[in-house]
Write a protein that holds these residues in place. Structure first.
Motif, PDB file in Angstrom:
ATOM      1  N   ILE A  82       0.818  -1.209   0.000  1.00  0.00           N
ATOM      2  CA  ILE A  82       0.000   0.000   0.000  1.00  0.00           C
ATOM      3  C   ILE A  82       0.853   1.262   0.000  1.00  0.00           C
ATOM      4  N   LYS A  83       1.894   1.272   0.838  1.00  0.00           N
ATOM      5  CA  LYS A  83       2.680   2.496   0.967  1.00  0.00           C
ATOM      6  C   LYS A  83       4.064   2.204   1.534  1.00  0.00           C
ATOM      7  N   ASP A 189     -15.609  -2.698   2.362  1.00  0.00           N
ATOM      8  CA  ASP A 189     -15.692  -1.259   2.111  1.00  0.00           C
ATOM      9  C   ASP A 189     -15.497  -0.465   3.401  1.00  0.00           C
ATOM     10  N   LYS A 191     -13.739  -1.349   6.093  1.00  0.00           N
ATOM     11  CA  LYS A 191     -12.336  -1.370   6.495  1.00  0.00           C
ATOM     12  C   LYS A 191     -11.465  -0.555   5.539  1.00  0.00           C
ATOM     13  N   GLN A 192     -11.822  -0.536   4.259  1.00  0.00           N
ATOM     14  CA  GLN A 192     -11.075   0.275   3.305  1.00  0.00           C
ATOM     15  C   GLN A 192     -11.214   1.754   3.638  1.00  0.00           C
ATOM     16  N   ALA A 193     -12.403   2.159   4.105  1.00  0.00           N
ATOM     17  CA  ALA A 193     -12.615   3.557   4.488  1.00  0.00           C
ATOM     18  C   ALA A 193     -11.734   3.936   5.682  1.00  0.00           C
ATOM     19  N   LEU A 195      -8.881   2.457   6.435  1.00  0.00           N
ATOM     20  CA  LEU A 195      -7.518   2.470   5.901  1.00  0.00           C
ATOM     21  C   LEU A 195      -7.240   3.780   5.169  1.00  0.00           C
ATOM     22  N   ASP A 196      -8.196   4.265   4.395  1.00  0.00           N
ATOM     23  CA  ASP A 196      -8.019   5.525   3.668  1.00  0.00           C
ATOM     24  C   ASP A 196      -7.774   6.688   4.633  1.00  0.00           C
ATOM     25  N   GLU A 197      -8.494   6.701   5.750  1.00  0.00           N
ATOM     26  CA  GLU A 197      -8.286   7.749   6.750  1.00  0.00           C
ATOM     27  C   GLU A 197      -6.909   7.628   7.385  1.00  0.00           C
ATOM     28  N   LEU A 199      -4.239   6.320   5.966  1.00  0.00           N
ATOM     29  CA  LEU A 199      -3.276   6.751   4.943  1.00  0.00           C
ATOM     30  C   LEU A 199      -3.211   8.275   4.853  1.00  0.00           C
ATOM     31  N   PHE A 200      -4.358   8.919   4.981  1.00  0.00           N
ATOM     32  CA  PHE A 200      -4.410  10.385   4.974  1.00  0.00           C
ATOM     33  C   PHE A 200      -3.555  10.954   6.102  1.00  0.00           C
ATOM     34  N   GLU A 203       0.194  10.307   5.438  1.00  0.00           N
ATOM     35  CA  GLU A 203       0.686  11.213   4.401  1.00  0.00           C
ATOM     36  C   GLU A 203       0.975  12.594   4.975  1.00  0.00           C
TER      37      GLU A 203
END
Length: 283
Positions: A82-83, A189, A191-193, A195-197, A199-200, A203
């Motif tokens: 992912i990163k 979906d 858990k992906q949400a 994960l997106d937070e 990652l934000f 970053e």
């Protein structure tokens, strides 16, 4: 709740805990607790051996994981990258006794190499047509030549001091490694949400690394020249002062160019230069 697997101890553990703390994930870890829920964020942390993390993420025991690239590549599990996180950097290298004469990778033909990373090493040697015997051990690989267990080693190298203390020299760097964020291929979906937070937040922390916030006063007549020196993220913020001949300037500069830029600003008449660290930056 999103479950993240992290190393239970060591340098990667320390730097991972710092990253999570900076991302606003609060943990109160007690002794012998393997699974711990965070405060204020829907995540729980699973503490594992580093070499167990890729498989745990691949098979869904954990949703995501922070693991060294060396272990991720070695295990070859079906978990997606992912990163790159930019910390816990090291390299995987071949090393031999310091008194040996080394002219190339052919030196390893017919030799015994001690390692904890046989798959990475096999691929490297096969690609170069070198046949060697691999002795797989875990931990204290660097002592193998000294006790007659192997002719050479293939292991993690950071500063190189461990090699020196064991009378070894690094002769081939096979790969560079750093901490990675990996994830299961079948996140829901929800858990992906989460994960997106996460990652934000990561970053925002990474973007701020190596940056300084600068506030200064400068002659208005020098502004065009100052803007060329101090561009900021897009452009510097300029505010008029009570003295119409002066302005206040705010910007962000990279640490590696700090003294060079400050010197140029002073030569252009900048005064009252205030420099502040940046913890996080949202672009």
């Amino acid at each position: 709740m999103l479950r993240i697997a992290v190393q239970s101890k060591g340098r990667l553990y320390d730097e991972t805990m710092l990253l999570l703390e900076e991302a606003g994930i609060k943990l109160n870890r007690g002794k012998r607790i393997l699974l711990l829920s965070a405060k204020g964020f829907p995540i729980e942390v699973l503490f594992l051996r580093d070499d167990d993390i890729p498989q745990s993420v691949a098979n869904g025991v954990a949703d995501i994981g922070i693991v060294g690239e060396n272990e991720y590549v070695e295990k070859g599990q079906d978990a997606k990258l992912i990163k790159r996180l930019g910390f816990s950097k090291c390299r995987l290298s071949l090393a031999i006794p310091k008194d040996e004469h080394y002219q190339g990778v052919e030196w390893f033909s017919g030799k015994t190499i001690a390692t904890s990373y046989p798959e990475i090493l096999k691929a490297y040697l096969t690609e170069r047509g070198v046949k060697a015997d691999l002795h797989v051990i875990s931990g204290s690989v660097e002592i193998a030549p000294g006790i007659g267990l192997a002719d050479a080693i293939f292991d993690i190298v950071s500063s190189g001091s461990t090699l020196v203390s064991n009378q070894l020299k690094e002769v081939e760097v096979i790969m560079q490694s750093e901490a990675l964020l990996i994830a299961n291929n079948n996140l829901s979906d929800e858990k992906q949400a989460i994960l997106d937070e996460l990652l934000f937040r990561f970053e925002a922390i990474q973007v701020a690394e190596g940056k300084k916030y600068v506030l200064l006063n400068a002659p208005k007549e020098k502004m065009n020249e100052i803007i060329e020196v101090l561009p900021g993220m897009k452009s510097p913020t300029i505010t008029p002062l009570a003295d119409g001949n002066w302005v206040s300037v705010q910007s962000v500069i990279a640490e590696k160019h700090f003294w060079e830029i400050i010197g140029k600003l002073k030569s252009l008449g900048a005064e009252g230069i205030l420099v502040l660290p940046i913890e996080k930056m949202i672009l």
